[in-house]
Design a protein around this motif. Sequence first.
Motif, PDB file in Angstrom:
ATOM      1  N   CYS A 104       0.811  -1.267  -0.072  1.00  0.00           N
ATOM      2  CA  CYS A 104      -0.066  -0.074  -0.073  1.00  0.00           C
ATOM      3  C   CYS A 104       0.877   1.150  -0.083  1.00  0.00           C
ATOM      4  CB  CYS A 104      -0.999  -0.045   1.124  1.00  0.00           C
ATOM      5  SG  CYS A 104      -2.230  -1.248   1.001  1.00  0.00           S
ATOM      6  N   ALA A 105       2.152   1.281   0.864  1.00  0.00           N
ATOM      7  CA  ALA A 105       2.818   2.279   0.704  1.00  0.00           C
ATOM      8  C   ALA A 105       3.591   2.592  -0.586  1.00  0.00           C
ATOM      9  CB  ALA A 105       3.970   2.141   1.766  1.00  0.00           C
ATOM     10  N   LYS A 106       3.742   1.755  -1.294  1.00  0.00           N
ATOM     11  CA  LYS A 106       4.288   1.881  -2.586  1.00  0.00           C
ATOM     12  C   LYS A 106       3.566   2.817  -3.432  1.00  0.00           C
ATOM     13  CE  LYS A 106       7.717  -1.957  -2.379  1.00  0.00           C
ATOM     14  NZ  LYS A 106       7.943  -3.403  -2.817  1.00  0.00           N
ATOM     15  N   ASN A 107       2.457   2.500  -3.341  1.00  0.00           N
ATOM     16  CA  ASN A 107       1.081   3.660  -4.157  1.00  0.00           C
ATOM     17  C   ASN A 107       0.874   4.899  -3.114  1.00  0.00           C
ATOM     18  OD1 ASN A 107       0.785   1.862  -6.213  1.00  0.00           O
ATOM     19  ND2 ASN A 107      -0.537   0.255  -4.888  1.00  0.00           N
ATOM     20  N   GLY A 108       1.628   5.163  -1.998  1.00  0.00           N
ATOM     21  CA  GLY A 108       1.187   6.296  -1.584  1.00  0.00           C
ATOM     22  C   GLY A 108       0.073   6.187  -0.767  1.00  0.00           C
ATOM     23  N   HIS A 109      -0.591   5.141  -0.495  1.00  0.00           N
ATOM     24  CA  HIS A 109      -1.739   4.994   0.446  1.00  0.00           C
ATOM     25  C   HIS A 109      -1.671   4.958   1.786  1.00  0.00           C
ATOM     26  CE1 HIS A 109      -3.598   2.770  -3.410  1.00  0.00           C
ATOM     27  NE2 HIS A 109      -3.681   4.192  -3.423  1.00  0.00           N
ATOM     28  N   VAL A 110      -1.015   6.139   2.208  1.00  0.00           N
ATOM     29  CA  VAL A 110      -0.584   6.396   3.822  1.00  0.00           C
ATOM     30  C   VAL A 110      -1.576   6.025   4.535  1.00  0.00           C
ATOM     31  CG1 VAL A 110       0.293   8.016   5.390  1.00  0.00           C
ATOM     32  CG2 VAL A 110       1.139   7.980   3.130  1.00  0.00           C
ATOM     33  N   GLN A 111      -2.885   6.565   4.473  1.00  0.00           N
ATOM     34  CA  GLN A 111      -4.133   6.457   5.373  1.00  0.00           C
ATOM     35  C   GLN A 111      -4.285   4.634   5.801  1.00  0.00           C
ATOM     36  OE1 GLN A 111      -5.412   8.454   7.209  1.00  0.00           O
ATOM     37  NE2 GLN A 111      -4.265  10.075   6.600  1.00  0.00           N
ATOM     38  N   THR A 112      -4.176   3.957   4.498  1.00  0.00           N
ATOM     39  CA  THR A 112      -4.728   2.636   4.497  1.00  0.00           C
ATOM     40  C   THR A 112      -3.247   2.219   5.228  1.00  0.00           C
ATOM     41  OG1 THR A 112      -5.446   2.851   2.291  1.00  0.00           O
ATOM     42  CG2 THR A 112      -4.898   0.400   3.032  1.00  0.00           C
ATOM     43  N   VAL A 113      -2.154   2.276   5.031  1.00  0.00           N
ATOM     44  CA  VAL A 113      -1.040   1.820   5.990  1.00  0.00           C
ATOM     45  C   VAL A 113      -1.452   2.198   7.394  1.00  0.00           C
ATOM     46  CG1 VAL A 113       1.355   1.978   6.380  1.00  0.00           C
ATOM     47  CG2 VAL A 113       0.594   2.199   4.033  1.00  0.00           C
ATOM     48  N   MET A 114      -1.659   3.382   7.804  1.00  0.00           N
ATOM     49  CA  MET A 114      -2.062   3.651   9.149  1.00  0.00           C
ATOM     50  C   MET A 114      -3.138   2.904   9.743  1.00  0.00           C
ATOM     51  SD  MET A 114       0.357   5.538   9.663  1.00  0.00           S
ATOM     52  CE  MET A 114       0.069   6.101  11.227  1.00  0.00           C
TER      53      MET A 114
END
Length: 124
Positions: free
Chosen positions: A104-114
């Motif tokens: 998820c982080a590789k796609n910039g989905h920071v909120q999903t990572v959190m």
Amino acid sequence: RNQTVYGEQPLLPTAITFTVLMRALTEQPDRRQQARDVLAVYDEAGRLGRRLDYPVVNENTFKHALRACDLLGWGDRALEILQEMRANDVKADVLIYANAMNACAKNGHVQTVMRLLAEMRTDG
């Protein structure tokens, strides 16, 4: 098409069979190709499990599939696999969450990572 010999039932692959195959595929030199191949095997295991009406996936097949998602940066696919894990009553461990978060982080989905980090803390 499976054929029987002398009236016996054909051998069918199990979660162990798919795990061994996925592990073997990780030995390929092209990491992106190995990841795509691992996910193709994972998808085949899912199709077979639905056809036979029993799961042919386990914690290890999920781990291999999530690692492949991480390598490819396929965050959405990683989230789908996490859902499939839950549907199969497989508990996620730190490595599983880490691979999903990396994808998820590789796609910039920071909120999903959190969100996944919070889930990991809750599930742990």
